[in-house]
Design an enzyme around this catalytic site. Structure first.
Site, PDB file in Angstrom:
ATOM      1  N   ASN A  48     -18.469 -77.843  30.358  1.00 25.14           N
ATOM      2  CA  ASN A  48     -19.439 -78.884  29.797  1.00 25.14           C
ATOM      3  C   ASN A  48     -20.602 -78.776  29.027  1.00 25.14           C
ATOM      4  O   ASN A  48     -21.658 -79.106  29.422  1.00 25.14           O
ATOM      5  CB  ASN A  48     -19.921 -80.008  30.985  1.00 25.14           C
ATOM      6  CG  ASN A  48     -18.600 -80.437  32.002  1.00 25.14           C
ATOM      7  OD1 ASN A  48     -17.770 -80.916  31.577  1.00 25.14           O
ATOM      8  ND2 ASN A  48     -18.813 -79.971  33.245  1.00 25.14           N
ATOM      9  N   ARG A  55     -25.975 -74.979  22.734  1.00 20.61           N
ATOM     10  CA  ARG A  55     -26.636 -74.744  23.933  1.00 20.61           C
ATOM     11  C   ARG A  55     -25.907 -73.568  24.800  1.00 20.61           C
ATOM     12  O   ARG A  55     -26.804 -72.871  25.460  1.00 20.61           O
ATOM     13  CB  ARG A  55     -26.240 -76.012  24.948  1.00 20.61           C
ATOM     14  CG  ARG A  55     -27.509 -77.018  25.192  1.00 20.61           C
ATOM     15  CD  ARG A  55     -27.331 -78.007  25.965  1.00 20.61           C
ATOM     16  NE  ARG A  55     -27.024 -77.657  27.342  1.00 20.61           N
ATOM     17  CZ  ARG A  55     -26.572 -78.255  28.114  1.00 20.61           C
ATOM     18  NH1 ARG A  55     -26.270 -79.668  28.057  1.00 20.61           N
ATOM     19  NH2 ARG A  55     -26.716 -77.758  29.662  1.00 20.61           N
ATOM     20  N   ARG A  67     -23.926 -73.889  36.962  1.00 25.41           N
ATOM     21  CA  ARG A  67     -23.313 -72.655  36.752  1.00 25.41           C
ATOM     22  C   ARG A  67     -23.880 -71.431  37.394  1.00 25.41           C
ATOM     23  O   ARG A  67     -23.201 -70.371  37.433  1.00 25.41           O
ATOM     24  CB  ARG A  67     -23.279 -72.637  35.267  1.00 25.41           C
ATOM     25  CG  ARG A  67     -22.474 -73.681  34.449  1.00 25.41           C
ATOM     26  CD  ARG A  67     -22.827 -73.756  32.774  1.00 25.41           C
ATOM     27  NE  ARG A  67     -22.504 -75.025  32.148  1.00 25.41           N
ATOM     28  CZ  ARG A  67     -23.445 -75.775  31.916  1.00 25.41           C
ATOM     29  NH1 ARG A  67     -24.494 -75.590  32.358  1.00 25.41           N
ATOM     30  NH2 ARG A  67     -23.266 -76.929  31.600  1.00 25.41           N
ATOM     31  N   LYS A  74      -8.406 -73.453  31.882  1.00 24.75           N
ATOM     32  CA  LYS A  74      -9.198 -73.115  30.531  1.00 24.75           C
ATOM     33  C   LYS A  74      -9.798 -71.906  30.381  1.00 24.75           C
ATOM     34  O   LYS A  74      -9.940 -71.182  29.582  1.00 24.75           O
ATOM     35  CB  LYS A  74      -9.851 -74.504  30.132  1.00 24.75           C
ATOM     36  CG  LYS A  74     -10.201 -74.195  28.672  1.00 24.75           C
ATOM     37  CD  LYS A  74     -10.960 -75.359  28.145  1.00 24.75           C
ATOM     38  CE  LYS A  74     -11.791 -75.172  26.562  1.00 24.75           C
ATOM     39  NZ  LYS A  74     -13.067 -74.749  26.994  1.00 24.75           N
ATOM     40  N   PRO A 121      -5.859 -71.876  25.353  1.00 23.45           N
ATOM     41  CA  PRO A 121      -6.592 -72.659  26.153  1.00 23.45           C
ATOM     42  C   PRO A 121      -6.650 -74.179  25.727  1.00 23.45           C
ATOM     43  O   PRO A 121      -6.498 -74.616  24.628  1.00 23.45           O
ATOM     44  CB  PRO A 121      -8.164 -72.143  25.667  1.00 23.45           C
ATOM     45  CG  PRO A 121      -7.836 -70.906  25.142  1.00 23.45           C
ATOM     46  CD  PRO A 121      -6.486 -70.919  24.684  1.00 23.45           C
ATOM     47  N   ASP A 169      -8.096 -77.888  26.376  1.00 21.88           N
ATOM     48  CA  ASP A 169      -9.075 -78.776  26.926  1.00 21.88           C
ATOM     49  C   ASP A 169      -8.718 -80.257  26.418  1.00 21.88           C
ATOM     50  O   ASP A 169      -7.685 -80.436  26.102  1.00 21.88           O
ATOM     51  CB  ASP A 169     -10.509 -78.628  26.329  1.00 21.88           C
ATOM     52  CG  ASP A 169     -10.612 -78.702  24.892  1.00 21.88           C
ATOM     53  OD1 ASP A 169      -9.472 -79.116  24.147  1.00 21.88           O
ATOM     54  OD2 ASP A 169     -11.541 -78.149  24.237  1.00 21.88           O
ATOM     55  N   HIS A 183      -9.570 -81.946  24.292  1.00 22.73           N
ATOM     56  CA  HIS A 183      -9.245 -82.320  22.810  1.00 22.73           C
ATOM     57  C   HIS A 183      -8.066 -81.912  22.360  1.00 22.73           C
ATOM     58  O   HIS A 183      -7.230 -82.160  21.882  1.00 22.73           O
ATOM     59  CB  HIS A 183     -10.730 -81.294  22.201  1.00 22.73           C
ATOM     60  CG  HIS A 183     -10.536 -81.668  20.805  1.00 22.73           C
ATOM     61  ND1 HIS A 183     -10.795 -82.735  20.217  1.00 22.73           N
ATOM     62  CD2 HIS A 183     -10.649 -80.769  19.806  1.00 22.73           C
ATOM     63  CE1 HIS A 183     -10.846 -82.629  18.889  1.00 22.73           C
ATOM     64  NE2 HIS A 183     -10.641 -81.451  18.600  1.00 22.73           N
ATOM     65  N   PHE A 202      -8.505 -74.772  16.218  1.00 20.90           N
ATOM     66  CA  PHE A 202      -9.680 -75.112  16.890  1.00 20.90           C
ATOM     67  C   PHE A 202     -10.889 -75.110  15.822  1.00 20.90           C
ATOM     68  O   PHE A 202     -11.801 -75.757  15.747  1.00 20.90           O
ATOM     69  CB  PHE A 202      -9.879 -74.262  18.101  1.00 20.90           C
ATOM     70  CG  PHE A 202     -11.219 -74.672  18.863  1.00 20.90           C
ATOM     71  CD1 PHE A 202     -11.212 -75.490  19.593  1.00 20.90           C
ATOM     72  CD2 PHE A 202     -12.367 -73.645  18.528  1.00 20.90           C
ATOM     73  CE1 PHE A 202     -12.353 -75.777  20.711  1.00 20.90           C
ATOM     74  CE2 PHE A 202     -13.473 -73.888  19.311  1.00 20.90           C
ATOM     75  CZ  PHE A 202     -13.672 -75.092  20.298  1.00 20.90           C
TER      76      PHE A 202
END
Length: 326
Positions: free
Chosen positions: A152, A157, A207, A251, A268, A270, A272, A318
């Protein structure tokens, strides 16, 4: 042509180059597309980052990949995880080897692009604007803890979080243009009793528990060597071992398998990628959410389409998506 006087102000030992055409590697695409979070464009076309406990600047010029490695500032030896903190001075053959290994330059990329394009017209269409996207071969500890931070989250970030992580827990390497550079933390640095609280204070949120918990689980279990040995284990086994760690789902496990454990077939997935599979490839899979079964089926679909290096092909798409999104 590049001017080597554009190098940062700290004194690099020397610039060296490796033969490497842009069709085999595009630094600007690979180092900014969320595979590693430790590189920044320090001046136009020049990328500075930390690799193997050293600070490097890389740039490309025609068919050559230029690099320089900066010396460490303090000369004292100290023990960390049984390794002397200050590594010996590298010779040219060794720095060449480190870069060839990191960028996996022994894998011929243009031939792979041709094969993927022949199998998949959609790939062919997208890939023509995004040559030279290859998969990095990272240190498994760095890769695992970096990707635990990606849940997330978005690239800018994540990059800032990992920078704070390295500053707080990693060994200081050198200073360039008054910017300090730190090594990625050792496993033992992340297993301290106060690690979780310190990570929370650094803004890691939920996390923090996963980072410190996974560090402890590895230290008490397979150890950093065992994590590295997953490179020779079958993909399914490596994935199973990783998924048993706190904060590691399918993932993140696949990212670590692909980007540090030599599992080129790991894809991987996700939400998307799931949407891409449904909308662009017409894959009629699963229900309204990305269940473990749907996850597996999408990976299998792309492995069937792109072959044994399906994870590499997915990295190209990607990167293309990321660039168009920006």
């Amino acid at each position: 042509p590049m001017k080597l006087r554009d190098a940062p102000s700290a004194c690099p030992s020397m610039w060296r180059c490796l033969p490497c055409p842009p069709a085999e590697l595009r630094l600007d695409l690979v180092l900014s597309s969320g595979q590693s979070f430790r590189w920044w464009e320090s001046s136009p076309g020049a990328w500075t980052g930390v690799l193997g406990g050293r600070v490097w600047t890389l740039r490309q010029d025609g068919d050559r990949l230029w690099y320089t490695v900066y010396g460490e500032e303090d000369e004292e030896e100290e023990e960390r995880d049984g390794c002397p903190a200050k590594a010996a001075k590298l010779d040219a053959a060794e720095t060449d080897r480190i870069l060839r290994d990191y960028f996996q330059l022994d894998v011929g990329l243009s031939a792979l692009y041709r094969a993927w394009g022949a199998a998949d017209p959609l790939f062919r269409k997208v890939a023509k604007d995004f040559p030279g996207v290859r998969v990095l071969r990272q240190d498994p500890i760095e890769c695992l803890f970096s990707f635990i931070c990606t849940s997330n989250n978005h690239i800018s970030r994540i990059t800032a979080m990992i920078e704070r992580l390295c500053q707080a827990f990693g060994r200081r390497l050198c200073c360039l243009d008054s910017r300090p550079f730190h090594a990625f933390p050792s496993l033992s640095a992340l297993t301290g009793a106060d690690a979780e609280a310190r990570l929370r204070a650094l803004g890691f949120g939920y996390r923090a528990k996963f980072v410190s918990g996974s560090a402890r689980a590895i230290a008490e279990g397979l150890g950093p060597e065992g994590l590295c040995q997953l490179r020779t284990a079958p993909y399914a086994e490596a994935r199973r071992v990783l998924c048993a760690l706190p904060g590691v789902g399918a993932k993140v496990a696949d990212c670590v398998c692909l980007l540090s454990l030599d599992k080129a077939e790991a894809v991987p997935v996700d939400t998307h990628v799931w949407h891409i599979a449904r909308q662009r490839y017409g894959v009629a899979l699963g229900g309204k959410s990305l269940t473990p079964r749907t996850y597996q089926e999408i990976g299998d679909f792309f492995r069937g389409l792109w072959g044994p290096r399906a994870g590499w092909a997915q990295a190209v798409l990607f990167c293309a998506d990321l660039r168009k999104g920006q």
